[in-house]
Design a protein around this motif. Sequence first.
Motif, PDB file in Angstrom:
ATOM      1  N   ASP A  85       1.625   9.837  13.109  1.00  9.88           N
ATOM      2  CA  ASP A  85       2.877   9.012  12.436  1.00  9.88           C
ATOM      3  C   ASP A  85       3.482   9.926  11.218  1.00  9.88           C
ATOM      4  N   ALA A  86       4.225  10.963  11.913  1.00 16.33           N
ATOM      5  CA  ALA A  86       4.973  12.094  11.197  1.00 16.33           C
ATOM      6  C   ALA A  86       5.845  12.700  11.954  1.00 16.33           C
ATOM      7  N   LEU A  87       6.763  13.233  11.301  1.00 16.12           N
ATOM      8  CA  LEU A  87       7.735  13.988  11.910  1.00 16.12           C
ATOM      9  C   LEU A  87       7.203  15.134  12.440  1.00 16.12           C
ATOM     10  N   SER A  88       7.956  15.695  13.563  1.00 18.60           N
ATOM     11  CA  SER A  88       7.757  17.267  14.044  1.00 18.60           C
ATOM     12  C   SER A  88       8.200  18.130  13.146  1.00 18.60           C
ATOM     13  N   ALA A  89       7.299  19.233  12.843  1.00 18.84           N
ATOM     14  CA  ALA A  89       7.966  20.392  12.212  1.00 18.84           C
ATOM     15  C   ALA A  89       8.705  21.328  13.015  1.00 18.84           C
ATOM     16  N   ILE A  90       8.547  21.456  14.402  1.00 21.44           N
ATOM     17  CA  ILE A  90       9.070  22.156  15.112  1.00 21.44           C
ATOM     18  C   ILE A  90      10.461  21.616  15.745  1.00 21.44           C
ATOM     19  N   SER A  91      11.556  22.471  15.624  1.00 23.29           N
ATOM     20  CA  SER A  91      12.768  21.988  15.706  1.00 23.29           C
ATOM     21  C   SER A  91      12.930  21.473  17.267  1.00 23.29           C
ATOM     22  N   ASP A  92      12.588  22.279  18.337  1.00 22.46           N
ATOM     23  CA  ASP A  92      12.691  21.677  19.686  1.00 22.46           C
ATOM     24  C   ASP A  92      11.850  20.500  20.237  1.00 22.46           C
ATOM     25  N   PHE A 137       0.842  -1.276  -0.180  1.00 22.76           N
ATOM     26  CA  PHE A 137       0.009   0.095   0.028  1.00 22.76           C
ATOM     27  C   PHE A 137       0.928   1.308  -0.012  1.00 22.76           C
ATOM     28  N   VAL A 138       0.780   2.391  -0.994  1.00 21.60           N
ATOM     29  CA  VAL A 138       1.565   3.359  -1.153  1.00 21.60           C
ATOM     30  C   VAL A 138       0.719   4.498  -0.290  1.00 21.60           C
ATOM     31  N   ILE A 139       1.308   5.360   0.677  1.00 22.52           N
ATOM     32  CA  ILE A 139       0.574   6.139   1.342  1.00 22.52           C
ATOM     33  C   ILE A 139       1.404   6.538   2.169  1.00 22.52           C
ATOM     34  N   ALA A 140       1.223   7.876   2.945  1.00 22.14           N
ATOM     35  CA  ALA A 140       1.935   8.621   4.025  1.00 22.14           C
ATOM     36  C   ALA A 140       1.791   7.887   5.385  1.00 22.14           C
ATOM     37  N   GLY A 141       2.830   8.208   6.100  1.00 23.20           N
ATOM     38  CA  GLY A 141       2.694   7.480   7.362  1.00 23.20           C
ATOM     39  C   GLY A 141       1.485   7.440   8.156  1.00 23.20           C
ATOM     40  N   TRP A 142       0.516   8.158   7.905  1.00 20.61           N
ATOM     41  CA  TRP A 142      -0.704   8.209   8.746  1.00 20.61           C
ATOM     42  C   TRP A 142      -1.613   7.004   8.352  1.00 20.61           C
ATOM     43  N   GLY A 143      -1.153   6.571   7.082  1.00 24.98           N
ATOM     44  CA  GLY A 143      -2.128   5.313   6.718  1.00 24.98           C
ATOM     45  C   GLY A 143      -1.971   4.140   7.747  1.00 24.98           C
ATOM     46  N   MET A 144      -1.043   4.360   8.591  1.00 26.90           N
ATOM     47  CA  MET A 144      -0.833   3.318   9.701  1.00 26.90           C
ATOM     48  C   MET A 144      -2.116   3.427  10.724  1.00 26.90           C
ATOM     49  N   ASP A 145      -2.607   4.623  10.653  1.00 26.75           N
ATOM     50  CA  ASP A 145      -3.722   4.813  11.826  1.00 26.75           C
ATOM     51  C   ASP A 145      -4.855   4.246  11.268  1.00 26.75           C
ATOM     52  N   THR A 146      -5.220   4.044   9.872  1.00 31.19           N
ATOM     53  CA  THR A 146      -6.396   3.515   9.452  1.00 31.19           C
ATOM     54  C   THR A 146      -6.292   1.852   9.716  1.00 31.19           C
ATOM     55  N   MET A 147      -4.870   1.306   9.364  1.00 32.91           N
ATOM     56  CA  MET A 147      -4.663   0.044   9.832  1.00 32.91           C
ATOM     57  C   MET A 147      -4.961  -0.279  11.429  1.00 32.91           C
ATOM     58  N   ARG A 148      -4.612   0.662  12.221  1.00 27.47           N
ATOM     59  CA  ARG A 148      -4.983   0.319  13.389  1.00 27.47           C
ATOM     60  C   ARG A 148      -6.630   0.317  13.860  1.00 27.47           C
ATOM     61  N   GLU A 197      10.149  10.705  17.559  1.00 29.12           N
ATOM     62  CA  GLU A 197      10.609   9.203  17.106  1.00 29.12           C
ATOM     63  C   GLU A 197       9.567   8.692  16.073  1.00 29.12           C
ATOM     64  N   LEU A 198       9.872   8.383  14.968  1.00 26.85           N
ATOM     65  CA  LEU A 198       8.684   7.677  14.315  1.00 26.85           C
ATOM     66  C   LEU A 198       8.413   6.271  14.695  1.00 26.85           C
ATOM     67  N   HIS A 199       7.398   5.635  14.350  1.00 30.05           N
ATOM     68  CA  HIS A 199       7.221   4.450  14.556  1.00 30.05           C
ATOM     69  C   HIS A 199       8.117   3.534  13.983  1.00 30.05           C
ATOM     70  N   PRO A 200       8.721   2.331  14.850  1.00 33.66           N
ATOM     71  CA  PRO A 200       9.655   1.681  14.262  1.00 33.66           C
ATOM     72  C   PRO A 200       9.421   1.249  12.452  1.00 33.66           C
ATOM     73  N   VAL A 201       8.238   0.685  12.372  1.00 29.83           N
ATOM     74  CA  VAL A 201       7.925   0.322  10.734  1.00 29.83           C
ATOM     75  C   VAL A 201       8.528   1.499   9.990  1.00 29.83           C
ATOM     76  N   LEU A 202       8.279   2.681  10.292  1.00 26.16           N
ATOM     77  CA  LEU A 202       8.489   4.047   9.445  1.00 26.16           C
ATOM     78  C   LEU A 202       9.934   4.241   9.458  1.00 26.16           C
ATOM     79  N   GLN A 203      10.678   4.412  11.034  1.00 30.40           N
ATOM     80  CA  GLN A 203      11.950   4.815  11.299  1.00 30.40           C
ATOM     81  C   GLN A 203      12.804   3.937  10.235  1.00 30.40           C
ATOM     82  N   GLU A 204      12.563   2.582  10.490  1.00 30.58           N
ATOM     83  CA  GLU A 204      13.666   1.710   9.631  1.00 30.58           C
ATOM     84  C   GLU A 204      13.633   2.009   8.424  1.00 30.58           C
ATOM     85  N   ALA A 205      12.457   2.126   7.580  1.00 32.32           N
ATOM     86  CA  ALA A 205      12.680   2.298   6.209  1.00 32.32           C
ATOM     87  C   ALA A 205      13.277   3.727   5.855  1.00 32.32           C
TER      88      ALA A 205
END
Lengths: 298, 288, 449
Positions: C365-372, C288-299, C376-384
């Motif tokens: 399931d996304a990175l923070s846009a605020i620098s401080d 399935f090709v989708i942004a990280g938030w696709g994981m939320d639908t799976m959950r 950490e992403l979910h391992p499934v995503l971070q690994e990729a």
Amino acid sequence: MYRLSTKRSVFIGLSLFIPVILLLCFVIYPALDLLRMSFYRWDGVSVEQTFIGLDNYVRLFKESPDLWLSLRNNLIYFVIHTLFIPLELMFAVMLTKKLRGSNIFKSLTFMPYIVNGVAIAYAFSYFYSPINGAFNNILTLLGLENWIRNWLSDPAIVNLTLASVSVWRYSGYHVVLFFAALQSIPNDILEAATIDGAGAWQQFWRIQLPSISLVIDFTLFQNVRGALQMFDIPFVMTSGGPGYASSTFTLFTLDTAFKFDSFGMASTMAIAIIVLIVLVTLVQNKVVAVARRKGGFS
Amino acid sequence: MKDAKKLPASYTRTQQLKKALIYGVFLVVALCVIAPIIVIFFASVKDMKQMASLSPLLPPPLGEWTVSNYMGVLGSDQLLISFRNSAILVVISVTINILLGSITAFCLDRFEFRFKKLVFTLFMLGMLVPTHITEIVRFKVINGVGAYNTLMAPIIIYAASDLMQLYIFRQFVSKIPVSLDESAMLDGCGYFRMFWSIIFPLLAPASATLAIIKSVDVINDMYIPYLYMPKANLRTLTTFLMDFSGQTTGSWQKLSAAVIVIMIPTLLLYLFFQKYIFAGIVSGASKE
Amino acid sequence: MKSKRKIAALVLCTALLTSALGGCGGTQQSSSSVDSTAGGASENTAQPAADGEKVTLHYLIFDSYQAKEFAEMDMVAQFEAAHPNITVEIEKAKDSAEMENSLKIRAASNQLPDLVGNKVYMLDRFKDYLVDLSDMELTGRCPAAANFAVDGKVLGIPDRELREFVFYWEDLFTQYGVSVPETWDEFIQTAQAIKEADPNMIPIALGAKDEWTTYPFMELMPTLVANDGFLWRSMGQKDTPFAEGEGINKSYHMYEDLVAAEVFGPDPMGIGYDQAMTLFSNKQAAMFVIAGWGMDTMRENDADLTTLKSFMLPVRESESDPFRIYGGCDNFMSIFNTSEHIEEAKIFMDWYYEYFFPDFIQKVDALSAISDVEKELHPVLQEALDSRPDAEVVMYDGGDDNFNNIMAETKFDYKKLGVEMLTPGFDLDKRLEELDSAWTKARSDLGIS
């Protein structure tokens, strides 16, 4: 007498004031403004409206293939519904036979017209679903597996699928109209015909059909309007997709206005559809009149 | 009955055959009407596993029916809000339509006056204007009146643009003898008093018919609320259903329950007021 | 007596209507009577500063997940506890397209909300209506914000940075003997291999009944192939941006190859995103090709995620080409300049990013846009992500006015095109040619040089 007629004028004036103002502000004025806007380019947001004369009309004919595709889809609804009218008539005649339970069947037939259209559209989305869908299951049950198609996504079929939903929804309405008109035919006329030896078919053709011709006219007129304005079924079930394969004139016009910010162009399309409704109705009236003369009843 | 006995056996047999044929047609039609609704009902009492494992044409085995899908719909605060909004719209629109429709029909039927032709033509023109498409212009007007995103928007539009009530009322008005108004006037009634206490009560059947038909129309309307009331707490039953479908990720069973729930109000109206609905449909059609 | 009361009621009704209609001329009376009617229906009609100092901010969002978390974490109550004189009313649009439509209408009638969560392309579209946030301290903490400035003004602060992933079931990959692809051709071959191994398995689930689902291929891939995050803007500058050799031409042909391989299952256009996700969650589809938030639908689908893995979409022809991945920001919080409470809206923004956002972003399931704010992403995503240290991030921007105008004029709708391309017999080259000539004409009609 003078006093009375002043009172009368006051009454008429007061009573008609609100309905007429409502009509002028919210129906007539928008319609006129629609006509005006059809000569402008306007994105719906900015203050600026550019007068461009007949440009929109030229583009309507030259550069909007998808619009004409959408119109063809409207035609499909029209044709299918028209084909169903004889069947609906026959069903209405059967209902008049006063068989036991025919009232229940009448109520049942009309029910789809009453229930919520959006709910129906969702129900049929599920019914025609490609994955474990009910319709495909029914076909399998009947041993017709190879009839299974992509009901909602094959451009060649999707409009027929949607039209079937429309038929499901509106046929009962037609049946009830026909039924009511048939019932208003005095019984003794039919009895007299029976005594004269007229069969059911002759009865229908010579007596019943001519007596309900007004209602048939009305149904045909509604059919034109309904088909040309078809909107909610494709809107909910396919959003006009795939591509523009199941788009309709109204759907396309609203997309033009709200999605592509071309309010001037959309107004032009709206004017076109009004003209079209009037034209088709006129032609249809002519055809019906001629057919009636040839058919030998007035 | 006596005659039937005298008829030859072959005749009764064809008669019987015809009857069977008609019942056959009735049954097929009834099946076509009910099937989609039954299917959606079955779906609404299944859980996710049953959705995948069972045929959509079969209900789950007895005792394994789930109500959780319905709990999900009925538990939503939005449902209550949208039910209330629909109810408000129905009551106000129906009232306005009956009042305005009856008095307009009365004026147009009873009196000759200078602008009668013009007024008549305006109403005829109003019939011709297609509904959905004019909205691209009408929303400017609605905005101008400050009705956008309030319940007033649909109320105004329903009052202004549906002209079926005129036909229904005119038919009834024309059947009321003019002598009735005249004698009332002789008794010293004013016009409003005469209309209100003599004519309006006589129009009760038409009003009832209109009320039912209008209620069904208002409850079922999707486009006007969808376009003019995007605010979350202005959902109607229909737009609530559209929202709900957006939120039920991938589960037909939950959506099915919502579909059934949304169907219920109009079905109830239909069940109890069938007579009026048929009457309204018929008189709306016989315009001549 | 009775009939008199009835008449009084009738008169009252009439008066109400007339006063509402007086507004045809635009009088003040009308809106007040309208408000009183609507007030009966909704407890929270906007009545600014009616009771003392209390200010109500209207905050329009489209993200269902955000709406859910707002309710679950009781965001409004948290804020009101910190700022008793301000309350926030959340308005939820059905989706981003719906939100854009309603904003257009509301802009025309001066009915805009105070705050909004924008999609990136809306920043430019509504630039005349948005407040410049450049001088806020918060802006300095969001390095990406400047990237999306319009005419030098920062019009929104994104809360998250997105990446696109190809989700897959590791056990299925093992079962079918396929591995993570390195190039576009390998990606297609992988899908084909799955289909050959098991004709009942859907190699890549796609819910193209919802047109937006084609965006990874139709919207994002062109920017990667062209190596131009500002591709839409660049296209506004060209007369024939679809010509052969252009990035968009190339990437659409790559998608065409994928379509031709018939790896989207039996009926991708007959199912929506939800159904496609259900198929994937039930392991009836392999990818399935989708942004990280696709994981939320799976959950939400109660999927068992133990064998879930992901990789980055390999949008390159050969292994010697650079590996480019999409980077984009989403959910830009903006303030409308029509608001009567801009200062309060800024207070809310500061509070949101200071006190609410750090907890909230952990659940997304996304990175923070605020620098401080670390995320950490979910391992499934971070690994990729970690497995591709060579990846070059192409920051995507939603296009500008010129592009939007031409798009409206030519009715170029890339997501719809992505669906049309799935229909048998579709002629892509012909369509691209038509688009080019329409583009040239639109540019000259609109006077864009």
